[in-house]
Design an enzyme around this catalytic site. Structure first.
Site, PDB file in Angstrom:
ATOM      1  N   LYS A  23       0.861  -1.208   0.000  1.00  0.00           N
ATOM      2  CA  LYS A  23       0.000   0.000   0.000  1.00  0.00           C
ATOM      3  C   LYS A  23       0.885   1.241   0.000  1.00  0.00           C
ATOM      4  CE  LYS A  23      -1.705   1.799   4.048  1.00  0.00           C
ATOM      5  NZ  LYS A  23      -1.461   3.234   4.184  1.00  0.00           N
ATOM      6  N   ASN A  24       1.955   1.227   0.838  1.00  0.00           N
ATOM      7  CA  ASN A  24       2.758   2.433   1.018  1.00  0.00           C
ATOM      8  C   ASN A  24       3.799   2.646  -0.070  1.00  0.00           C
ATOM      9  OD1 ASN A  24       1.150   2.973   3.163  1.00  0.00           O
ATOM     10  ND2 ASN A  24       2.634   2.357   4.714  1.00  0.00           N
ATOM     11  N   ARG A  93      -5.161  10.924   3.609  1.00  0.00           N
ATOM     12  CA  ARG A  93      -4.057  11.852   3.848  1.00  0.00           C
ATOM     13  C   ARG A  93      -3.006  11.789   2.745  1.00  0.00           C
ATOM     14  NH1 ARG A  93      -2.212  14.231   7.538  1.00  0.00           N
ATOM     15  NH2 ARG A  93      -0.117  13.531   7.072  1.00  0.00           N
ATOM     16  N   CYS A 117      -5.661  12.265  11.981  1.00  0.00           N
ATOM     17  CA  CYS A 117      -6.455  11.038  12.077  1.00  0.00           C
ATOM     18  C   CYS A 117      -6.283  10.508  13.494  1.00  0.00           C
ATOM     19  CB  CYS A 117      -5.978  10.038  11.038  1.00  0.00           C
ATOM     20  SG  CYS A 117      -4.264   9.644  11.241  1.00  0.00           S
ATOM     21  N   ARG A 122      -0.438  14.643  12.653  1.00  0.00           N
ATOM     22  CA  ARG A 122       0.165  14.420  11.333  1.00  0.00           C
ATOM     23  C   ARG A 122       0.280  15.729  10.540  1.00  0.00           C
ATOM     24  NH1 ARG A 122      -1.913   8.852   8.962  1.00  0.00           N
ATOM     25  NH2 ARG A 122       0.154   8.855   8.014  1.00  0.00           N
ATOM     26  N   PRO A 123       1.031  16.670  11.073  1.00  0.00           N
ATOM     27  CA  PRO A 123       1.252  17.945  10.362  1.00  0.00           C
ATOM     28  C   PRO A 123       2.059  17.717   9.078  1.00  0.00           C
ATOM     29  CG  PRO A 123       2.742  17.758  12.214  1.00  0.00           C
ATOM     30  CD  PRO A 123       1.835  16.571  12.287  1.00  0.00           C
ATOM     31  N   ILE A 124       2.139  18.766   8.240  1.00  0.00           N
ATOM     32  CA  ILE A 124       2.940  18.630   7.012  1.00  0.00           C
ATOM     33  C   ILE A 124       3.974  19.765   6.927  1.00  0.00           C
ATOM     34  CG2 ILE A 124       1.213  17.331   5.700  1.00  0.00           C
ATOM     35  CD1 ILE A 124       0.453  19.954   4.302  1.00  0.00           C
ATOM     36  N   ASP A 125       4.406  20.250   8.096  1.00  0.00           N
ATOM     37  CA  ASP A 125       5.379  21.353   8.123  1.00  0.00           C
ATOM     38  C   ASP A 125       6.699  21.005   7.433  1.00  0.00           C
ATOM     39  OD1 ASP A 125       5.393  19.543  10.388  1.00  0.00           O
ATOM     40  OD2 ASP A 125       7.066  20.702  11.163  1.00  0.00           O
ATOM     41  N   ASP A 310       3.766   0.721  12.085  1.00  0.00           N
ATOM     42  CA  ASP A 310       2.558   0.128  11.479  1.00  0.00           C
ATOM     43  C   ASP A 310       2.318  -1.301  11.942  1.00  0.00           C
ATOM     44  OD1 ASP A 310       3.062   1.770   8.258  1.00  0.00           O
ATOM     45  OD2 ASP A 310       2.306   2.492  10.186  1.00  0.00           O
ATOM     46  N   ARG A 402      -9.055  -0.053   4.085  1.00  0.00           N
ATOM     47  CA  ARG A 402      -8.184   0.994   3.524  1.00  0.00           C
ATOM     48  C   ARG A 402      -6.811   0.421   3.196  1.00  0.00           C
ATOM     49  NH1 ARG A 402      -6.850   5.104   7.219  1.00  0.00           N
ATOM     50  NH2 ARG A 402      -5.496   5.619   5.473  1.00  0.00           N
TER      51      ARG A 402
HETATM   52  C1  EPZ Z   1       3.923   7.028   6.136  1.00  0.00           C
HETATM   53  O1  EPZ Z   1       3.102   8.047   6.684  1.00  0.00           O
HETATM   54  C2  EPZ Z   1       3.033   5.816   5.998  1.00  0.00           C
HETATM   55  N1  EPZ Z   1       1.955   6.107   5.056  1.00  0.00           N
HETATM   56  C3  EPZ Z   1       2.455   5.450   7.365  1.00  0.00           C
HETATM   57  O2  EPZ Z   1       1.669   4.275   7.199  1.00  0.00           O
HETATM   58  C4  EPZ Z   1       3.622   5.129   8.308  1.00  0.00           C
HETATM   59  O3  EPZ Z   1       3.114   4.861   9.591  1.00  0.00           O
HETATM   60  C5  EPZ Z   1       4.575   6.332   8.373  1.00  0.00           C
HETATM   61  O4  EPZ Z   1       5.001   6.696   7.032  1.00  0.00           O
HETATM   62  C6  EPZ Z   1       5.811   6.034   9.206  1.00  0.00           C
HETATM   63  O5  EPZ Z   1       6.475   4.928   8.679  1.00  0.00           O
HETATM   64  C7  EPZ Z   1       2.209   6.031   3.731  1.00  0.00           C
HETATM   65  O6  EPZ Z   1       3.334   5.786   3.311  1.00  0.00           O
HETATM   66  C8  EPZ Z   1       1.044   6.281   2.809  1.00  0.00           C
HETATM   67  P1  EPZ Z   1       5.852  10.395   8.378  1.00  0.00           P
HETATM   68  P2  EPZ Z   1       3.649   9.573   6.754  1.00  0.00           P
HETATM   69  O7  EPZ Z   1       5.776  11.645   7.594  1.00  0.00           O
HETATM   70  O8  EPZ Z   1       4.434   9.888   5.534  1.00  0.00           O
HETATM   71  C9  EPZ Z   1       5.625  13.614  11.825  1.00  0.00           C
HETATM   72  C10 EPZ Z   1      -0.173   2.887   7.574  1.00  0.00           C
HETATM   73  O9  EPZ Z   1      -0.729   2.405   8.593  1.00  0.00           O
HETATM   74  N2  EPZ Z   1       5.640  14.615  10.740  1.00  0.00           N
HETATM   75  O10 EPZ Z   1       7.103   9.579   8.321  1.00  0.00           O
HETATM   76  O11 EPZ Z   1       2.519  10.457   7.112  1.00  0.00           O
HETATM   77  C11 EPZ Z   1       4.317  12.844  11.846  1.00  0.00           C
HETATM   78  O12 EPZ Z   1       3.337  13.569  12.543  1.00  0.00           O
HETATM   79  C12 EPZ Z   1       0.269   4.323   7.558  1.00  0.00           C
HETATM   80  O13 EPZ Z   1       0.065   2.249   6.523  1.00  0.00           O
HETATM   81  C13 EPZ Z   1       5.732  15.963  11.066  1.00  0.00           C
HETATM   82  O14 EPZ Z   1       5.791  16.334  12.246  1.00  0.00           O
HETATM   83  O15 EPZ Z   1       4.636   9.451   8.015  1.00  0.00           O
HETATM   84  C14 EPZ Z   1       4.695  11.570  12.546  1.00  0.00           C
HETATM   85  O16 EPZ Z   1       4.678  11.793  13.936  1.00  0.00           O
HETATM   86  C15 EPZ Z   1       0.000   5.025   8.889  1.00  0.00           C
HETATM   87  N3  EPZ Z   1       5.718  16.878  10.067  1.00  0.00           N
HETATM   88  C16 EPZ Z   1       6.142  11.333  12.079  1.00  0.00           C
HETATM   89  O17 EPZ Z   1       6.606  12.596  11.585  1.00  0.00           O
HETATM   90  C17 EPZ Z   1       5.657  16.507   8.745  1.00  0.00           C
HETATM   91  O18 EPZ Z   1       5.677  17.404   7.865  1.00  0.00           O
HETATM   92  C18 EPZ Z   1       6.252  10.302  10.973  1.00  0.00           C
HETATM   93  O19 EPZ Z   1       5.480  10.747   9.897  1.00  0.00           O
HETATM   94  C19 EPZ Z   1       5.574  15.135   8.432  1.00  0.00           C
HETATM   95  C20 EPZ Z   1       5.574  14.207   9.445  1.00  0.00           C
END
Ligand code: EPZ
Length: 422
Positions: A23-24, A93, A117, A122-125, A310, A402
């Site tokens: 999926k990812n 997302r 969620c 899950r910010p995008i900063d 995950d 999902r």
């Molecule tokens: C990806 O999410 C995966 N989703 C998630 O899988 C997975 O849990 C995660 O990576 C960690 O491995 C997909 O690939 C579609 P991150 P993503 O950005 O990209 C913080 C599942 O169950 N953060 O690595 O959203 C964030 O809040 C899903 O399959 C910021 O603070 O994960 C989190 O605490 C769930 N600012 C941490 O970093 C940002 O701009 C990791 O998030 C981005 C992230």
């Protein structure tokens, strides 16, 4: 009535299962079909709700899609929109990936803030600051985020190895005058899979899977020259680990095809600490347990190659029926223990405090009516139903669909008693 699963617990799962495409990997790669005009055949693509949601977004942008068995074909030659419809953003997302791919293709992108969620804000900063460092103009409004411009390249150091930010910035950097280096990026196998796909699209991307990625800026003409691509997705390591825990918690035996041990080595290490039997050969893994497992001790979720967040909810369920005390520390997301309350409802003994969960194993869980609140938490409740005495009903299984294709069929193929209702 919302869809639910009815599960009869206590049956040892036994049999073979072929692991599906990840999926990812599918989600960022589907978004990446926007980067360049072309016809893309993506094989081993899971038929899951998040992929269908991404498909709807691609069609809203002007792409055409069709399915041929496990292959989704995306024709992105007709991409004419650069704004993701609001109503399609809230569903998933991962639509945030489209910022990067739309900027590469159209020099502009408009998305609506992806909601948080159940597992965290899950910010995008990190995404936004990376885009600004590449030279894009980013306008943040209450709900909408608009970006425009072209990458002038440069060096970006991520404050945290965010998977999504790494993927988004890889795509945003594809078109522009300069070359880009992304440091402290995520090293998940899905990043390398996205790099592999981008290379088949004719882009020059290097270092995927390491913490430094190099992207060579391509000229605009490259992106508008149509490309024909066939790509096979990486296997889903999280799906594989989920089914393995279902087998081990029921003291069964399972052979898993199309999964390389290197992608879940930390998970297999935890299984062995629990006295599970693990045998790996080529792209197959066999796991079995004849007795009740024991606690793995302390497990901390980390970015790859650490124990994957995950798999944390599923491990909590497995630890709930194993001997001894397990400590799980969730270091990646701030509130990913949503499944705890329903596990308590089934007789588990779990205390949580901040990032930590202390699980005291009990001999048996009791079947109950429980509710899935998010994808992996829902899968953890299905495992609990398989480990429990009696019948368990898991409600709101949309969350599970999902990320798992035909989860109930997979469990049934291993001898589990599970029916989809509603
Ligand atoms: C990806 O999410 C995966 N989703 C998630 O899988 C997975 O849990 C995660 O990576 C960690 O491995 C997909 O690939 C579609 P991150 P993503 O950005 O990209 C913080 C599942 O169950 N953060 O690595 O959203 C964030 O809040 C899903 O399959 C910021 O603070 O994960 C989190 O605490 C769930 N600012 C941490 O970093 C940002 O701009 C990791 O998030 C981005 C992230």
């Amino acid at each position: 009535m919302l869809e639910c699963y009815e599960i009869e617990g206590g049956i040892p799962l036994r049999g073979e299962y072929r692991v599906r495409g990840a999926k990812n990997s599918a989600l960022p790669i589907l978004a990446a079909t926007v980067c360049r005009s072309g016809i893309y055949e993506i094989y081993d693509c899971p038929r899951i709700e998040d992929v269908f949601a991404m498909e709807e977004i691609l069609k809203a942008l002007g792409a055409k899609t069709k399915w041929e068995r496990d292959c989704i074909v995306v024709d992105s030659r007709g991409i004419s929109e650069s704004a993701v419809p609001r109503e399609l953003m809230s569903e998933m997302r991962s639509s945030v990936f489209l910022m990067g791919s739309l900027l590469a293709r159209c020099d502009e992108a408009t998305i609506f803030r992806p909601g948080g969620c159940n597992i965290g804000k899950r910010p995008i900063d990190i995404h936004i600051s990376g885009l600004e460092q590449l030279g894009f103009e980013v306008y943040l409004e209450e709900e909408k985020i608009s970006c425009k411009g072209r990458s002038h390249g440069g060096k970006i150091t991520l404050p945290y190895p965010s998977v999504g930010a790494t993927e988004n910035l890889m795509m945003a950097a594809l078109c522009g005058s300069g070359d880009t280096i992304i440091e402290n990026c995520a090293v998940e196998p899905e990043i390398e899979d996205l790099q592999g796909f981008l290379r088949t699209c004719g882009f020059q991307v290097y270092g995927g899977g390491t913490n430094t990625i190099f992207v060579k800026g391509a000229k605009g003409s490259v992106l508008t020259t149509p490309r024909q691509v066939m790509y096979f997705l990486l296997e889903d390591r999280i799906e594989a680990a989920t089914y393995m825990m279902a087998v081990l918690g029921t003291r069964g035996r399972g052979v898993f095809r199309n999964i390389r041990a290197e992608f879940i080595s930390d998970v297999l290490n935890v299984f062995e600490r629990m006295n599970a039997n693990v045998r790996t050969y080529e792209s197959n893994i066999e796991v079995w347990a004849t007795d009740r497992l024991k606690s793995p001790g302390i497990v901390v979720t980390q970015p790859y190659p650490g124990f994957p967040t995950d798999c944390q909810p599923q491990l909590m369920t497995l630890a709930s029926v194993s001997r001894g005390l397990t400590t799980i520390r969730e270091e990646v997301f701030e509130s990913r223990f949503t499944h705890k309350n329903d596990l308590l409802n089934m007789g588990a003994d779990i205390e949580t405090c901040g990032k930590n969960a202390i699980i005291k194993g009990v001999p048996k869980l009791q079947g109950r009516e429980v509710t899935a609140l998010d994808l992996r938490g829902g899968a953890a409740l299905v495992l609990a139903g398989l480990f429990a005495e009696g019948k368990t009903t898991v409600k709101d299984t949309f969350h599970i669909r999902r990320g798992y294709e035909d989860f109930e069929k997979g469990i049934k193929s291993l001898g589990g008693i599970i029916e989809k209702k509603g």
